[in-house]
Design an enzyme around this catalytic site. Structure first.
Site, PDB file in Angstrom:
ATOM      1  N   HIS A 104       1.005  -4.319   4.902  1.00  0.00           N
ATOM      2  CA  HIS A 104       0.100  -4.232   3.746  1.00  0.00           C
ATOM      3  C   HIS A 104      -0.992  -3.181   3.908  1.00  0.00           C
ATOM      4  CE1 HIS A 104      -1.404  -5.329  -0.087  1.00  0.00           C
ATOM      5  NE2 HIS A 104      -0.928  -6.579  -0.083  1.00  0.00           N
ATOM      6  N   ASP A 106       1.469  -1.585  -0.820  1.00  0.00           N
ATOM      7  CA  ASP A 106       1.178  -2.805  -1.548  1.00  0.00           C
ATOM      8  C   ASP A 106       2.459  -3.407  -2.111  1.00  0.00           C
ATOM      9  OD1 ASP A 106      -1.799  -1.280  -2.920  1.00  0.00           O
ATOM     10  OD2 ASP A 106      -1.483  -2.404  -1.055  1.00  0.00           O
TER      11      ASP A 106
END
Lengths: 326, 324, 400
Positions: free
Chosen positions: C373, C377
């Site tokens: 992450h 995304d």
């Protein structure tokens, strides 16, 4: 009942009038009381109302205090006005060797109902001989009670209590607070000596203050609150005997303490408070207790120097942050 | 009636009194403008005592002073600029701004400092006298104090000791008849402070404190006695302060002094009196008077300029002049 | 002339190596180029060849010891030759690197007591609640443990308590030391799981088209290149081609930067008895399916034989893990650092699915993408996964 708001001066005059009315043995001795009503107007109206019981003296501190003491030992209840706290030095023997020790030294044969009342404190460019805070000298003389109120209500309540106390009481009142106004209950209002007051509740840090220091503490508490630090402010009011129970309850709750006074740091009363906290509340401390006080110099005259020497609200805020690790 | 002293000295004394008066008035003005903080205790009206006494002193003689001591400082030869700077709290003042009006000292000029504690200077004067005696010089000590101080224990202890050891101290009481608001008769057990000298076996003289020549005459005699090793003298200089006790005194002392009394004394202004005398004796004329006035005006202006332009002390100076 | 054998630096980031096994003993004759010892690095077990000929006169570090790069580990010399003093041995051409000195290493058996600074109230609270002060990190000045630290520990403990209670562990029946490849996997997976914020996206994929393609190609591949074609090979090809369109998924973090990598090197997870190994197919996007198959067969065989080199396992930019053959339906893999993501593929199962309002039986498999992450995304990873799925469901896209 709505409380009326009056100044410290008025509160003093009221307390004295009430006590002189109540007890004819009470009288006042000091310099420039009659014509001026005291240099801060704190005895205004009294000489007229109680003729012969507000007595002007020559500039003879030694004899004034000594004479007051003598009267106290023989049935009277005098209040001595020292004019400026700095002048107690001229009567140290009378206060410390005589008044403080007589009850004990003579095996309790007599009471010493003497009140020595003195305006003190700095911030008015009055220089070294007219700006001192000397309360810690007297907390160090066993036998003396020492009172340093801050708000008008406390001044009234404690002055009345001091006059009724059978032990010698040294009573300091910051010069700058004479004009300060606040709610004062009417009539019989007594605050027992030896009782501190929690004037602001909080859970993060305990601010212990008296006299002018109390107002810095309250201002600092407001500022700290804006950053999420809730300070508990205790106005000590009486230094001797000290209300350590109230201090202890608070420090056990907050685990952190800052003592604030205008007197200079070394040997100031803050040292005594911190010593007791360290000894008796050690296990409750999250940080070493701190003191906020004036620098260890005679009070300089020049305004910027005086400002630099005296402690400020910012110093209190900083100390509170230090002990809360914020 | 001729003057018993030379003209030059007279003119100097006149100018000094004018200087003191102008300095005090200027100080009051600056105080009212909040440029001088704290408080000042003007000696307006008492100029003759300061000038008369100090004119009998040498530069190497000592002086111990009080909170109402600007006049004595000036009469002893202080630099007005440094005095004004001190009153303004500047670092160029005699005490670097740390003392203020009540505590001006000038050790180089023999001024051992002014005290805020009434009567505290007397024992110090005694000590200076002891030191002179010890060192074997012929210096003397002029010890100034007010009528109020004569009721302090220190007064009695000091006179006793100075008398006992025949110290070269001139005890000069600037008796302005009031200790703040307390009149003499309500504080002093004798009718003349000069009579207190009797208790200590030293000469005590009452002097008209508004007459500079009278003060000078008695001071000179006392100084001579002292230098000759004959011991201390008590000079009771009866004078009056035209201003209040301090700049905060309502009505210039009207709460404890009657209007008639004040007016009566104002008429006996020592400067006015001396000026008239000098004019009579033709020592002073319009021209010299004006010259002197202008000189005084300039000197005061210069002192104010110097004081105002000087810097305030920096904070770190607060922790200097002390061990740590 | 004596030769000092040093712990060789076998990779860019290597700072130390473990002596896994000496292949020669003290006193043995060795020839230059002959395998001398096995060294275990972060990535693999490496056979190091002798840098000189002579007698292995002295072995300085034993099996199991961890030795810093460039430190002497053995001396080869002729019989009777005087050996150099160990202390003065300094491998040539090696710059002395200053390694951070850990706080006073106690001599064996000696314990240096560590002074813990604690505020009194913290000490009192810890004592009352049974918290070991040594396990706390002090946030006060000078590392002082303060009330807030104890409160935080209590909160953590409370959270722990709320988790389902685990039965008290019984005495173990066997102890297996964490060493060799197991140790390496343990360290790297811990590092990955701890430092990389993983998130997981899953898609159920229709495998029919790809299966059909494999059927069609199998014979031809066998005929042309004598190579057996597997679904994994096709998956590698599909993934590699899609990576070319999603450069962020083919990247890694270096310091404070995301570095997009030029090469697409797909690692394929292989389960060996001793542990997981991930040989890499370099430039997978540029290779044909047959070339991929050929590489992967070769790598797999060499892996089983323990003959993989550093090059075989290094430089990966993406990892594919197919657990279908082990019967796993769906799983979330742990990213192979320093890569950005890993694709876990489950087994293909005939399932009822709805197509145009009718139920059909189709071969479906779960694809789960684990992504970092910090780098990408959800949306970005989803786009990638969707493209992978589309490519697998429409393999003809690989011709583009």
């Amino acid at each position: 009942m709505a409380e009326r708001v009056i100044s410290c001066s008025a509160a003093i005059a009221e307390a004295l009038a009430e006590e002189m009315e109540r007890d004819e043995r009470v009288f006042i001795l000091g310099e420039d009381l009659v014509a001026h009503g005291g240099i801060f107007g704190q005895f205004r109206g009294l000489p007229e109302r109680f003729p012969g019981r507000v007595i002007d003296t020559p500039i003879s501190e030694t004899c004034i205090v000594g004479a007051g003491l003598g009267a106290a030992l023989t049935g009277m209840r005098p209040l001595i006005d020292m004019h400026f706290a700095d002048f107690v030095t001229c009567a140290m023997d009378e206060i410390v060797n005589q008044a403080a020790k007589i009850r004990y030294m003579f095996g309790g044969q007599t009471k010493v109902p003497l009140v020595i009342w003195a305006p003190d404190g700095a911030g008015l460019s009055a220089a070294a001989h007219h700006s001192q805070s000397l309360e810690s000298w007297f907390t160090h003389a066993p036998g003396l009670k020492v009172v340093v109120p801050s708000e008008p209500a406390d001044v009234k309540g404690l002055l009345k209590a001091a006059i009724r106390d059978d032990d010698p009481v040294v009573f300091f009142q910051h010069k700058k607070l004479f004009a300060r106004e606040g709610p004062v209950p009417e009539g019989e209002y007594l605050i027992p000596l030896g009782q501190g007051a929690i004037k602001r509740q909080g859970r993060d840090v305990t601010l212990l203050a008296y006299g002018s220091g109390f107002f810095w503490a309250m201002e600092a508490a407001d500022e700290l609150c804006r950053t999420g630090i809730e300070a508990e402010v205790i106005d000590l009011r009486t230094l001797k005997p000290l209300d350590f129970d109230t201090i202890a309850r608070s420090v056990k709750k907050t685990n952190r303490a800052v003592v604030i006074h205008e007197a200079c740091l070394s040997g100031g009363f803050g040292a005594e408070v911190v010593a007791r906290i360290n000894t008796e509340l050690f296990d409750y401390l999250d940080a070493p207790p701190l003191r906020v006080a004036a620098k260890d110099v005679p009070m300089p005259f020049s305004p910027p120097l005086e400002r630099f020497v005296l402690p400020h609200v910012g110093d209190v805020v900083e100390a509170a942050r230090k002990v809360t690790y914020r | 009636m001729g003057l018993l002293i030379d003209e030059a000295l007279c003119l100097r004394m006149y100018e000094l009194m004018l200087t003191i008066r102008a300095f005090e008035e200027k100080a009051i003005e600056l105080f009212e403008h909040n440029l001088i903080r704290g408080n000042i205790h003007p000696c307006i009206g008492q100029e003759a005592v300061s000038v008369g006494s100090c004119s009998a002193l040498r530069q190497d003689d000592y002086m111990v002073n009080t909170h109402r001591g600007h006049g004595n400082c000036i009469a002893k030869g202080a630099d007005l600029r440094r005095m004004m700077a001190e009153l303004l709290g500047k670092s160029t003042g005699y005490c670097k701004g740390k003392g203020g009006s009540m505590h001006i000292a000038d050790f180089e000029g023999g001024n051992l400092g002014a005290n805020g504690i009434v009567g505290a200077g007397l024992p110090i004067a005694v000590g200076a006298g002891m030191s002179i005696q010890n060192r074997g010089t012929d210096q003397v000590v002029a010890c100034f104090f007010g009528d109020g101080a004569t009721n302090q224990g220190t007064f009695h202890e000091s006179l006793n000791l100075a008398a006992l050891w025949k110290l070269p101290v001139i005890f000069i009481c600037e008796n302005n008849l009031y200790a703040l608001s307390t009149p003499l008769r309500e504080a002093v057990s004798v009718s003349r402070i000069a009579d207190r000298a009797l208790a200590y076996g030293i000469p005590g003289v009452s002097v008209d404190g508004m007459d500079v020549l009278a003060v000078y005459e008695e001071a000179r005699k006392a100084v001579e006695r002292a230098r000759a090793g004959k011991g201390p003298t008590l000079l009771d200089c009866i004078t009056y302060r035209f201003f209040g006790h301090f700049t905060g005194d309502p009505g210039r002392g009207a709460t404890y002094r009657s209007k008639q009394e004040m007016e009566k004394w104002l008429e006996r202004c020592p400067i006015k009196g001396f000026r008239n005398r000098l004019f009579e004796e033709k020592v002073l004329n319009d021209e010299t008077e004006e010259r002197i006035s202008n000189r005084v005006k300039n000197v005061i202006e210069e002192a104010v300029r110097f004081g105002r332009e000087s810097p305030f002390p920096s904070p770190n100076e607060a922790v200097e002049d002390l061990f740590f | 002339m004596a030769t000092t054998v040093i712990m060789p630096k076998l990779g860019l980031t290597m700072t130390e190596g473990t002596i896994e096994r000496w292949l020669k003993e003290e006193g043995d004759r060795v020839e230059k180029g002959e395998p001398l010892l096995e060294i275990l690095t972060e990535k693999i077990n490496f056979q190091y060849e002798s840098p000189a000929s002579g007698i292995l006169r002295k072995i300085l570090h034993r099996e199991g010891e961890v030795v810093p790069v460039a430190a002497p580990i053995a001396i080869i010399a002729e019989e009777g030759e005087i050996l150099p003093e160990i202390e003065t041995l300094k491998p040539e051409g090696v710059v002395e690197m200053k390694t951070p000195v850990p706080p006073a290493t106690p001599a064996k058996g000696e314990e240096i007591p560590r002074r813990i600074f604690v505020s009194p109230i913290a000490r009192k609270m810890a004592r009352e609640k049974g918290i070991d002060l040594g396990s706390l990190h002090g946030s006060g000045p000078g590392g002082r443990i303060i009330k807030a630290d104890v409160l935080a520990a209590l909160e953590r403990a409370a959270l722990e308590e709320r988790k389902p209670t685990v039965a008290a562990p019984t005495a173990p029946s066997k102890r297996i030391p964490l060493k060799g490849i197991r140790k390496v996997i343990a360290a790297r997976m811990t590092e990955s799981f701890r430092d990389i914020p993983h998130f997981y996206l899953s898609r159920e994929v229709r495998m029919s088209a790809l299966q059909a393609v494999r059927e069609k190609l199998r014979e031809e591949a066998e005929k042309r290149s004598k190579v057996r074609l597997t679904m994994t090979d096709l998956l590698v090809k599909a993934v590699a081609s899609v990576l070319r369109q999603h450069p962020l998924m083919n990247s890694r973090i270096e310091g404070a930067e995301i570095c997009l990598l030029e090469e697409i090197n797909v690692g394929v997870a292989i389960a060996l008895e001793e542990g997981l190994i991930v040989p890499v197919i370099r430039h997978a996007d540029r290779k044909s399916v047959v070339e991929i198959a050929s590489s992967l067969r070769d790598l797999t065989e060499r892996a089983r034989e323990g003959k993989l080199s550093l090059d075989d396992v290094g430089g990966g930019t993406f990892t594919l893990s197919n657990m279908g053959m082990l019967g796993i339906d769906k799983f979330s893999a742990i990213i192979n650092p320093p890569e950005c993501s890993i694709l876990g593929v489950g087994r293909t199962v005939e399932k009822p699915v709805v197509e145009a309002g009718e139920i059909q039986i189709r071969p479906m498999a779960w694809f789960t993408l684990s992504a970092d992450h910090r780098i990408v995304d959800g949306a970005g990873a989803a786009l990638f996964l969707n493209d992978v799925v589309r490519t697998i469901e429409n393999p003809e896209f690989l011709l583009l």
